[in-house]
Design a protein around this motif. Structure first.
Motif, PDB file in Angstrom:
ATOM      1  N   ILE A  81       7.216   1.698  -7.963  1.00 50.73           N
ATOM      2  CA  ILE A  81       6.993   2.438  -6.713  1.00 50.73           C
ATOM      3  C   ILE A  81       8.316   3.073  -6.288  1.00 50.73           C
ATOM      4  O   ILE A  81       9.353   2.406  -6.258  1.00 50.73           O
ATOM      5  N   GLU A  82       8.289   4.353  -5.975  1.00 54.19           N
ATOM      6  CA  GLU A  82       9.473   5.028  -5.463  1.00 54.19           C
ATOM      7  C   GLU A  82       9.335   5.159  -3.943  1.00 54.19           C
ATOM      8  O   GLU A  82       8.576   6.001  -3.447  1.00 54.19           O
ATOM      9  N   PRO A  83      10.037   4.318  -3.195  1.00 53.35           N
ATOM     10  CA  PRO A  83       9.871   4.331  -1.732  1.00 53.35           C
ATOM     11  C   PRO A  83      10.658   5.464  -1.061  1.00 53.35           C
ATOM     12  O   PRO A  83      11.642   5.967  -1.623  1.00 53.35           O
ATOM     13  N   THR A  84      10.206   5.833   0.117  1.00 53.63           N
ATOM     14  CA  THR A  84      10.985   6.722   0.973  1.00 53.63           C
ATOM     15  C   THR A  84      11.891   5.834   1.808  1.00 53.63           C
ATOM     16  O   THR A  84      11.412   4.987   2.565  1.00 53.63           O
ATOM     17  N   VAL A  85      13.198   5.998   1.635  1.00 53.98           N
ATOM     18  CA  VAL A  85      14.154   5.086   2.263  1.00 53.98           C
ATOM     19  C   VAL A  85      14.897   5.767   3.402  1.00 53.98           C
ATOM     20  O   VAL A  85      15.461   6.853   3.232  1.00 53.98           O
ATOM     21  N   GLU A 105      15.547  -1.846  -4.672  1.00 54.39           N
ATOM     22  CA  GLU A 105      15.483  -2.021  -6.127  1.00 54.39           C
ATOM     23  C   GLU A 105      14.284  -2.870  -6.527  1.00 54.39           C
ATOM     24  O   GLU A 105      13.648  -2.616  -7.556  1.00 54.39           O
ATOM     25  N   ALA A 106      13.957  -3.870  -5.721  1.00 56.57           N
ATOM     26  CA  ALA A 106      12.798  -4.719  -6.023  1.00 56.57           C
ATOM     27  C   ALA A 106      11.494  -3.921  -5.929  1.00 56.57           C
ATOM     28  O   ALA A 106      10.554  -4.137  -6.701  1.00 56.57           O
ATOM     29  N   ILE A 107      11.433  -2.990  -4.992  1.00 57.48           N
ATOM     30  CA  ILE A 107      10.240  -2.137  -4.860  1.00 57.48           C
ATOM     31  C   ILE A 107      10.153  -1.191  -6.059  1.00 57.48           C
ATOM     32  O   ILE A 107       9.075  -0.988  -6.642  1.00 57.48           O
ATOM     33  N   VAL A 112       0.847  -1.187   0.000  1.00 57.82           N
ATOM     34  CA  VAL A 112       0.000   0.000   0.000  1.00 57.82           C
ATOM     35  C   VAL A 112       0.889   1.245   0.000  1.00 57.82           C
ATOM     36  O   VAL A 112       1.741   1.418   0.870  1.00 57.82           O
ATOM     37  N   GLU A 113       0.703   2.105  -1.005  1.00 54.66           N
ATOM     38  CA  GLU A 113       1.511   3.320  -1.091  1.00 54.66           C
ATOM     39  C   GLU A 113       0.950   4.421  -0.191  1.00 54.66           C
ATOM     40  O   GLU A 113      -0.256   4.442   0.083  1.00 54.66           O
TER      41      GLU A 113
END
Length: 275
Positions: free
Chosen positions: A178-182, A171-173, A150-151
Motif C-alpha cells: 500500500i502506498e499511503p498519502t503521508v 514503511e510497515a504500510i 481500507v484504501e
C-alpha cells in the motif's frame, strides 16, 4: 562541572502564543478557564490557577465566562458546543496543531483509513481523530497497525512525535503493498529540539531533561537522550536534582521540552553549576 545548554530547548512559538493569550485573558473581569491544562507543564498550570485561570475538565464544567482552548486543540464538536452555549472562546490551539487537524480532515475526505501516529490518550491525538473521522486508527508504532487497512490510506502524525516513529509506520504500510498519502505534521520546533538534544547527549557525561512528566514532547526528548547517554535524568524542576547522579561527571547537558519556560531551565542550570 561544566554545564552545557542545548542550542534549541524550551518553549516553542505555539506554547508562548498560548501563554500570551491566557495572560491577556487574566485582565478580563469574567471567570476564565482552560479546557484541560493549557500546556503540559504542572508548574505553569499552577501559576495560571493562582492568577485566576482555572482548569475545566470538560465543557460541562463551564457555565459562563471565557474558555481558552488548550494548545493541543480539541475535537470540532467540542468547539461547536462551547460556541453554541454562548461562551467566549479563545482558541489557543498551536498553529502547527491546527495545520495537522486540517491535514487529518483532508485525508478523511479521501474516504479510506486515516492512520494517526501518536499516543491514543493524548489530547492532541483526540483532536486529530475528531477531524480524521470514523475510520481513524491511532498507532503508537508500526506493531499496532490493524490487520486490515481500507484504501486509500492516509497518515498524519502528532506534532511532537519523532521522525523515526513516523517513518517506521509508513514503511510497515508500504510493506503491505500500500502506498499511503503521508502528511508529515511533526513541527519544526520539535525536530529542532530532538536533533539538538541528540547531539548534546552524545557529547556529555550526563544530561538533564526539564519539563512536565505529562509532556509528550519532553518524554520523547528523554527517550532520545537516553539512547545516546545512559546518565539521562528527567525532572520537572531543580528541586528534583540529586548530586549523586553526577558523581564523576565533567560535563552535564541541559535540554527542555517545548512547554518549559526559560526560568525553569535557568533554575536547573544554576543548581547544577552550584554542585
Amino acid at each position: 562541572m561544566d554545564v552545557i545548554r542545548a542550542k534549541h530547548a524550551g518553549v516553542c512559538y505555539g506554547v508562548e502564543r498560548a501563554l500570551d493569550m491566557a495572560n491577556a485573558a487574566m485582565l478580563d473581569d469574567e471567570d476564565t478557564y482552560t479546557l484541560g491544562p493549557l500546556i503540559h507543564n504542572p508548574k505553569v498550570v499552577e501559576e495560571l490557577d493562582a492568577n485566576g485561570v482555572h482548569v475545566a475538565a470538560s465543557p460541562d464544567d463551564v457555565q459562563e465566562g471565557i474558555v481558552i482552548i488548550r494548545s493541543h486543540g480539541v475535537e470540532p464538536d467540542v468547539l461547536a458546543t462551547l460556541r453554541e452555549r454562548g461562551l467566549t472562546v479563545i482558541d489557543a490551539t498551536c498553529p502547527h496543531v491546527a495545520k495537522a487537524q486540517r491535514s487529518a480532515a483532508q485525508l478523511r475526505d479521501m474516504g479510506g483509513t486515516v492512520v494517526v501516529v501518536g499516543r491514543a490518550d493524548h489530547p492532541e491525538v483526540l483532536g486529530l481523530c475528531g477531524h480524521a473521522g470514523e475510520r481513524a486508527v491511532v498507532v503508537a508504532n508500526a506493531d499496532e497497525l490493524p490487520d486490515e487497512l481500507v484504501e486509500p490510506v492516509g497518515v498524519v502524525v502528532q506534532t511532537t512525535q519523532s521522525t523515526e516513529k513516523l517513518e517506521s509506520v509508513v514503511e510497515a504500510i508500504r510493506a503491505r503493498g500500500i502506498e499511503p498519502t503521508v502528511k508529515n505534521t511533526i513541527c519544526f520546533a520539535t525536530r529542532q529540539r530532538q536533533e539538538s538534544a541528540a547531539r548534546l547527549a552524545g557529547e556529555v557525561d550526563a544530561i538533564v531533561i526539564v519539563g512536565g512528566k505529562n509532556s509528550s514532547n519532553t518524554t520523547h526528548l528523554y527517550e532520545i537522550c537516553k539512547a545516546h547517554c545512559p546518565k539521562s535524568h528527567f525532572v520537572e524542576g531543580a528541586d528534583e536534582l540529586q548530586a549523586s547522579w553526577f558523581e564523576g561527571c565533567k560535563t552535564v547537558g541541559v535540554t527542555a521540552g517545548a512547554s518549559t519556560p526559560a526560568d525553569q531551565i535557568q533554575e536547573v542550570v544554576e543548581c547544577l553549576e552550584a554542585m
